[in-house]
Design an enzyme around this catalytic site. Sequence first.
Site, PDB file in Angstrom:
ATOM      1  N   HIS A 288     -16.613 -12.233   6.822  1.00  0.00           N
ATOM      2  CA  HIS A 288     -16.988 -12.398   5.423  1.00  0.00           C
ATOM      3  C   HIS A 288     -16.366 -13.657   4.854  1.00  0.00           C
ATOM      4  CE1 HIS A 288     -13.138 -10.600   4.166  1.00  0.00           C
ATOM      5  NE2 HIS A 288     -13.383  -9.606   4.971  1.00  0.00           N
ATOM      6  N   HIS A 331      -3.511 -12.259   4.621  1.00  0.00           N
ATOM      7  CA  HIS A 331      -3.473 -13.698   4.349  1.00  0.00           C
ATOM      8  C   HIS A 331      -2.239 -14.104   3.565  1.00  0.00           C
ATOM      9  CE1 HIS A 331      -5.594 -12.018   0.858  1.00  0.00           C
ATOM     10  NE2 HIS A 331      -5.184 -13.024   0.169  1.00  0.00           N
ATOM     11  N   GLU A 337      -2.078 -14.834  -7.035  1.00  0.00           N
ATOM     12  CA  GLU A 337      -3.127 -13.874  -7.347  1.00  0.00           C
ATOM     13  C   GLU A 337      -2.601 -12.745  -8.230  1.00  0.00           C
ATOM     14  OE1 GLU A 337      -4.645 -12.384  -3.655  1.00  0.00           O
ATOM     15  OE2 GLU A 337      -4.657 -14.352  -2.701  1.00  0.00           O
ATOM     16  N   TYR A 346     -10.180  -0.101  -5.131  1.00  0.00           N
ATOM     17  CA  TYR A 346     -10.279  -1.406  -4.479  1.00  0.00           C
ATOM     18  C   TYR A 346     -10.208  -1.163  -2.976  1.00  0.00           C
ATOM     19  CZ  TYR A 346      -8.866  -6.113  -3.043  1.00  0.00           C
ATOM     20  OH  TYR A 346      -8.770  -7.323  -2.429  1.00  0.00           O
ATOM     21  N   HIS A 361       0.400 -11.021  -6.130  1.00  0.00           N
ATOM     22  CA  HIS A 361       0.716 -11.619  -4.839  1.00  0.00           C
ATOM     23  C   HIS A 361       0.884 -13.106  -5.080  1.00  0.00           C
ATOM     24  CE1 HIS A 361      -1.592  -7.880  -3.545  1.00  0.00           C
ATOM     25  NE2 HIS A 361      -0.328  -7.667  -3.267  1.00  0.00           N
ATOM     26  N   HIS A 367       0.086 -10.729   2.228  1.00  0.00           N
ATOM     27  CA  HIS A 367      -0.443  -9.439   1.768  1.00  0.00           C
ATOM     28  C   HIS A 367      -1.764  -9.156   2.468  1.00  0.00           C
ATOM     29  CE1 HIS A 367      -1.991 -12.543  -0.941  1.00  0.00           C
ATOM     30  NE2 HIS A 367      -3.047 -11.789  -1.145  1.00  0.00           N
TER      31      HIS A 367
HETATM   32 FE   LIG Z   1      -5.046 -12.156  -1.711  1.00  0.00          FE
END
Ligand SMILES: [Fe+2]
Length: 437
Positions: A288, A331, A337, A346, A361, A367
């Site tokens: 994705h 990542h 973020e 989520y 984050h 995370h």
């Molecule tokens: Fe993230």
Amino acid sequence: MTVRYMPGFGNDFETESLPGALPQGQNSPQRPAYGLYAEQLSGSPFTAPRGTNERSWLYRIRPSVRHTSRFKPVEYARWKSAPNLDDHELSLGQLRWDPIPIPNEQTDFLAGIRTMTTAGDTQGQSGMAAHIYVANASMVDDHFFNADGELLIVPQEGGIRVMTEMGIMEVTPGEICIVPRGMIFKVELMDGPVRGYICENYGAKFTLPDRGPIGANCLANPRDFKTPVAWYEEKETPCRLTVKWCGRFYRTEIDHSPLDVVAWHGNYSPYKYDLSTFSPVGAILFDHPDPSIFTVLTAPSGEEGTANVDFVIFPPRWLVAEHTFRPPWYHRNIMSEFMGLIKGQYDAKEEGFVPGGISLHNMMLPHGPDAHGYEKATSVELKPVKLDDTMAFMFETRFPQHLTRFAAENEALQDNYIDCWTGLKKRFNGTPEGDWS
Ligand SMILES: [Fe+2]
């Protein structure tokens, strides 16, 4: 109250609430109709390039200079501005909060703003602050404008009626609105207590992202943005106007309402947007794209492709990718973020991140999905699945986000968030198959 809107993003609108109030063919007649005052509101420097040049002409009962008298400093101790670097003792970490409770004591929108993080610098007109708002009372005689940035308001619980100089917007959970820098407004509650999120964007205004090879359609389409028609009140009773200016607050007392714009035209205006009209684009075979594919609005910095702030959503969508780990991957990100959840779940965190909650984050902190999410995503049969009844979002900024003391010491801060990853097992055993036991 009937609220009406005009469609389009960044259009040059014109609107009048009395016939003939808007001058035709010129901006500044010798004597405007109805005895109104003509006033220009500049949203960009006069000489900004055409594509980013924004201003509106307002025709109002009194000029704005009559909506202020002498200012006196006032305190809004929970609304912080960048730089705000040494506000607390909490160590660096991935952080998550439960919803900030709505107070019992009478609290209006302005008094109910609690800053969670700040980034950049108001003086340099760069960066942002992430706030929560909680309120149980309408602003009646109080009005506000923010010289430090535009406000992106994201309701999570309860609807708000944002009554601006240039018109009224009703905004309910699942919708967002933008109040431009410098615009006078007040907030009424539509039907009871409210909570939501605010991105205070100190930098260049939010705009629509370029679509690149996606082409002329999808993501946020311009026609789905709604700007209110002109509206005014003629109220000759005591009112207050509070101003936020370079992180400090000032108040002035006046004997009338400053919401007195009878007609206006131009391209600097408030707007709202229904997040369900966002047409998501994603993977249709495997893997994705980066989450930037879900950018609704982007506030550019001076560096191309590097946003001061991106407003990104995670809307309902079909997951169809074959032989793919479908949740967000693990990542580390140079950008920071700040996430919120308007409703539902989520997909990377089915537990612990609840509607009204927050996660942070920060720059370069790793995370990704929690242990439960990883187990599920690596073992589930990959049929087409619809993620439904969900809406998470992210304020993502190029600047590190600094916590306020309010955020660092709040009871809603979860002390066990990082434990969500401790169950991630070592799968490596030296064989290509790995250990999936
Ligand atoms: Fe993230």
